[in-house]
Write an enzyme that holds these catalytic residues in place. Sequence first.
Site, short mmCIF file in Angstrom:
data_model
loop_
_atom_site.label_atom_id
_atom_site.label_comp_id
_atom_site.label_asym_id
_atom_site.label_seq_id
_atom_site.Cartn_x
_atom_site.Cartn_y
_atom_site.Cartn_z
N ASN A 1 0.81 -1.26 0.00
CA ASN A 1 -0.13 0.14 0.08
C ASN A 1 0.95 1.38 -0.01
OD1 ASN A 1 -2.34 -1.35 -0.13
ND2 ASN A 1 -2.91 -1.13 1.95
N GLU B 1 -2.73 -0.52 -7.67
CA GLU B 1 -4.10 -0.51 -7.38
C GLU B 1 -4.75 0.84 -7.05
OE1 GLU B 1 -5.73 -3.25 -3.81
OE2 GLU B 1 -5.40 -1.23 -3.07
N TRP C 1 -10.04 -8.17 12.00
CA TRP C 1 -9.24 -7.79 10.66
C TRP C 1 -7.85 -8.07 10.99
CZ3 TRP C 1 -6.50 -3.13 10.79
CH2 TRP C 1 -5.79 -2.84 9.37
N ARG D 1 -14.91 -3.08 6.16
CA ARG D 1 -14.51 -4.26 5.51
C ARG D 1 -15.58 -5.20 5.38
NH1 ARG D 1 -10.53 -2.40 5.08
NH2 ARG D 1 -8.18 -2.95 5.45
N ASP E 1 -7.43 -11.77 -4.45
CA ASP E 1 -7.41 -10.46 -3.47
C ASP E 1 -7.61 -11.10 -2.02
OD1 ASP E 1 -7.31 -7.89 -2.74
OD2 ASP E 1 -9.25 -7.65 -2.49
N HIS F 1 -1.52 1.81 9.57
CA HIS F 1 -2.66 2.07 8.55
C HIS F 1 -3.19 3.30 8.58
CE1 HIS F 1 -5.64 0.49 6.06
NE2 HIS F 1 -5.37 -0.74 5.84
N SER G 1 2.93 -2.31 5.10
CA SER G 1 4.16 -3.26 5.15
C SER G 1 5.19 -2.73 4.63
CB SER G 1 3.39 -4.56 4.41
OG SER G 1 3.36 -4.22 2.97
O1 SFD Z 1 -5.66 -4.45 2.93
C1 SFD Z 1 5.91 -10.18 19.87
N1 SFD Z 1 -1.45 -4.40 6.01
C2 SFD Z 1 -1.32 -3.99 4.77
N2 SFD Z 1 -0.09 -3.48 4.35
C3 SFD Z 1 0.07 -3.34 3.16
O2 SFD Z 1 1.26 -2.95 2.70
N3 SFD Z 1 -0.69 -3.85 1.96
C4 SFD Z 1 -2.16 -4.32 2.50
O3 SFD Z 1 -2.84 -4.53 1.77
C5 SFD Z 1 -2.18 -4.28 3.97
N4 SFD Z 1 -3.52 -4.74 4.48
C6 SFD Z 1 -3.64 -5.59 5.50
C7 SFD Z 1 -2.56 -5.42 6.31
C8 SFD Z 1 -2.49 -6.19 7.65
C9 SFD Z 1 -3.53 -7.15 7.81
C10 SFD Z 1 -3.49 -7.92 8.90
C11 SFD Z 1 -4.45 -7.38 6.82
C12 SFD Z 1 -4.45 -6.50 5.67
C13 SFD Z 1 -5.63 -8.39 7.10
C14 SFD Z 1 -0.75 -3.71 7.19
C15 SFD Z 1 0.84 -4.26 7.56
O4 SFD Z 1 0.57 -5.66 7.70
C16 SFD Z 1 1.41 -3.65 8.66
O5 SFD Z 1 1.49 -2.50 8.35
C17 SFD Z 1 2.58 -4.30 9.12
O6 SFD Z 1 2.57 -5.60 9.22
C18 SFD Z 1 3.03 -3.79 10.47
O7 SFD Z 1 4.33 -3.99 10.66
P1 SFD Z 1 4.88 -4.23 12.45
O8 SFD Z 1 6.25 -5.05 12.15
O9 SFD Z 1 4.74 -3.17 13.21
O10 SFD Z 1 3.70 -5.29 12.98
P2 SFD Z 1 3.95 -7.01 12.51
O11 SFD Z 1 4.17 -7.36 10.99
O12 SFD Z 1 2.26 -7.21 12.93
O13 SFD Z 1 4.87 -7.69 13.39
C19 SFD Z 1 4.50 -7.58 14.91
C20 SFD Z 1 5.73 -8.79 15.52
O14 SFD Z 1 5.63 -8.81 16.75
C21 SFD Z 1 5.51 -10.26 17.41
N5 SFD Z 1 5.19 -9.93 18.80
N6 SFD Z 1 6.96 -10.73 19.90
C22 SFD Z 1 7.33 -11.18 21.11
N7 SFD Z 1 6.88 -10.46 22.47
C23 SFD Z 1 5.71 -10.36 22.31
N8 SFD Z 1 4.98 -9.82 23.48
C24 SFD Z 1 5.25 -9.88 20.98
N9 SFD Z 1 3.94 -9.51 20.61
C25 SFD Z 1 3.84 -9.24 19.45
C26 SFD Z 1 4.59 -10.90 16.36
O15 SFD Z 1 4.57 -12.18 16.45
C27 SFD Z 1 5.13 -10.41 15.17
O16 SFD Z 1 6.18 -11.01 15.04
S1 SFD Z 1 -4.99 -3.74 4.06
O17 SFD Z 1 -6.09 -4.18 5.20
O18 SFD Z 1 -4.67 -2.54 3.92
P1 AMP Z 2 -8.11 -1.28 2.65
O1 AMP Z 2 -8.18 -2.32 1.71
O2 AMP Z 2 -9.27 -0.54 3.11
O3 AMP Z 2 -7.17 -1.19 3.63
O4 AMP Z 2 -7.40 -0.16 1.46
C1 AMP Z 2 -6.21 -0.54 0.99
C2 AMP Z 2 -5.66 0.90 0.52
O5 AMP Z 2 -6.44 1.80 -0.17
C3 AMP Z 2 -5.33 1.67 1.80
O6 AMP Z 2 -4.15 2.66 1.20
C4 AMP Z 2 -6.46 2.64 1.94
O7 AMP Z 2 -6.17 3.90 2.37
C5 AMP Z 2 -6.74 2.88 0.31
N1 AMP Z 2 -8.30 3.06 0.12
C6 AMP Z 2 -9.20 2.17 0.13
N2 AMP Z 2 -10.53 2.86 -0.01
C7 AMP Z 2 -10.26 3.81 -0.36
C8 AMP Z 2 -11.16 4.82 -0.84
N3 AMP Z 2 -12.69 4.41 -1.18
N4 AMP Z 2 -10.73 6.13 -1.55
C9 AMP Z 2 -9.29 6.31 -1.39
N5 AMP Z 2 -8.50 5.23 -0.89
C10 AMP Z 2 -8.75 3.95 -0.55
#
Ligand code: SFD
Ligand code: AMP
Length: 628
Positions: free
Chosen positions: A62, A126, A219, A250, A353, A390, A437
């Site tokens: 993203n 995207e 989520w 969602r 997706d 996010h 990510s």
């Molecule tokens: O669609 C301990 N994210 C998305 N990012 C994207 O780039 N594109 C997407 O499409 C994304 N979408 C999305 C995303 C996440 C999820 C769950 C879904 C969809 C369903 C967001 C990214 O994944 C997110 O920004 C990053 O992963 C964040 O990275 P970070 O490193 O801050 O967190 P992590 O990856 O979750 O890792 C955490 C680690 O900590 C460990 N942990 N270890 C030891 N002791 C403890 N007490 C601990 N507690 C936690 C975990 O095991 C893990 O290794 S969409 O929605 O936008």
């Molecule tokens: P999401 O699947 O909702 O996590 O969205 C993935 C990416 O698309 C994120 O960067 C969001 O900010 C962006 N996004 C989702 N829906 C919209 C929308 N309706 N308009 C603009 N950006 C969006």
Amino acid sequence: MDNFETIEVNTDLLIVGGGMAACGAAVEASYWAKKNGLKVTLVDKAAMERSGAVAMGLSAINTYIGIKDGANSPEDFVKYVRNDQMGTVREDLVYDIARHVDSTVHLFEKWGLPIWKDEKGNYVHEGRWQIMINGESYKVIVAEAAKSALGMDNVYERVFIVNLLTDEKDPNKIAGAVGFSVRENKFYVFKAKAVMVAAGGAVHIFRPRSTGEGFGRAWYPPWNSGSSYATMLQVGAEMTQMESRFIPTRFKDGYGPVGAWFLLFKSRATNAFGEDYLQTQAEEIKKWEPYASAKPVPTPLRNHQMITELREGRGPVYMRTEEAIKKITDTTPGTDKDKKKRLKELDSEAWEDFLDMTITQAGLWASMNISPEEKPSEIMPSEPYFIGSHASCAGAWVSGPADIAPKEYTWGYNRMSTVQGLFTAGDGVGGNAHKFSSGSCTEGRIAGKEAIRFIKDHPEAPTIDPKKIDTLKEKTYKPLKTFEQYKTLSSDSNINPNYIKPKMFLFRLNKIMDEYVGGTSTWYTTNKPMLERGLELLAMLKEDSEKLGAENLHELMRAWENYHRLWTAEVHLRHVMFREETRYPGYLYRSDFPKIDEANWKVFVNSKWDPQTGNWQMSKKPVVKIIQ
Ligand code: SFD
Ligand code: AMP
């Protein structure tokens, strides 16, 4: 206690977590550590190949700026994120991600991640900032790079970090961390000159919409339980924007992402009468100018439009998948055969997706007999989550990059918290939304490099009182002892007058937060008296946390996860109480302060818990505009 062996690990840099940020830190810090003869150690509560938010994979990256192609500039990205977060972001941190994130994406590709390409070989977008990937194995690929950079002797998996350690001589300097193996009877003491905490965000603080047979479906990853926030707070690190919860819109019940539908397939979402709620609610968001006029409309305001539609009784709201697919197919140039081929491609893209990142949603579609080309699907605003990566800003208050951060935001090392030698990244950093990510991994790389610089400047070994370690070991295993002591006093091990099981504790926390602190049952609405009552109830839950009981090591992990959740809940509540306005409608409504108040509240809200006195201190910090 004799049953639990203590293992001491001495290192220079300790990375807590094995997710996107931690993997970035591991790769970068190992490189700089090798040059300087230093050691880097990583500890993850799970197995890195499938730990954290990217466990199931992702279908898009993203955050990609495309600087090389001249598509966008870092300045453009700052303006986008600033508007999306209603004016309150740390522009220095956002800019820092924007200028470096493309190089991280190129590394992913080098490590083997398949990124979609068009016929000219360019990445398929995207949306403006998002690129499509075949990402089921995304985390496996990134973890492999991190592990080979670290060397397997320096990786500890399935060890849950309970507490950070500070130095005996300087309580504001980090000295390491303690944790326990979730599989073996081993207690770990990590002694380190610097620590980077990247343990992700927090899920299940609020009662989820999923109940009964669906409980646990959320989520964000249910195993991210607020450890970043709780552990940093407990050693006195200052936090920012902890009122900024995220409410993702969602696909209902399966939590499938909407981004691909809104941006790639250009789908509409309509109310029960087929009207586009962005149009029916166009006037409503004008109360939140100047942000309502931004393009795209900020995420909280888009949520507000849907929530208002639902509250006014025009639900359900549907993602019009069938309409979007028809439109793309109809406008595909060529013969009927070409159109049919495109339809087939779209069908597989739609399923992929979900299969790449939210497999449950594909399962739900299949079990509900939904074919996206035939039937629309319900979408819904979900329960609140805490993340700094996010469209939300919760996390630690960190020092910014020296070349661009104003003096209010700098105290030495980029991404260092207010505790000396304690760094963080990803979901752990506040005020810095839309990293996702790729940005989280980038921030890990920045923090990892800076942590090594800190160690070079502060080479002295940490000093830790052995009595403190004994106390922490006793405290860590106490839930096991409590359970053993009282288990015969009731016939059902889940109910006992002398202990509370982690699951029951979680239910109570979820109920308090949902009912008093603006969960789904009040449509994200709260006020001062509700918050005061919520705080009273949380205080009682905190008293009862002394009586958590665990039957085995797995439940012990659940107990500590919930203790970390409790701290995250409390800091959130205190922030919500302090910010007397409604800045993020669609995420949170203060019914006693229902408007945005630019004159008094266009600020960061910061908090700090004092480990010496146990007192909380709340403050306002300025939002400095860097990019004009
Ligand atoms: O669609 C301990 N994210 C998305 N990012 C994207 O780039 N594109 C997407 O499409 C994304 N979408 C999305 C995303 C996440 C999820 C769950 C879904 C969809 C369903 C967001 C990214 O994944 C997110 O920004 C990053 O992963 C964040 O990275 P970070 O490193 O801050 O967190 P992590 O990856 O979750 O890792 C955490 C680690 O900590 C460990 N942990 N270890 C030891 N002791 C403890 N007490 C601990 N507690 C936690 C975990 O095991 C893990 O290794 S969409 O929605 O936008
Ligand atoms: P999401 O699947 O909702 O996590 O969205 C993935 C990416 O698309 C994120 O960067 C969001 O900010 C962006 N996004 C989702 N829906 C919209 C929308 N309706 N308009 C603009 N950006 C969006």
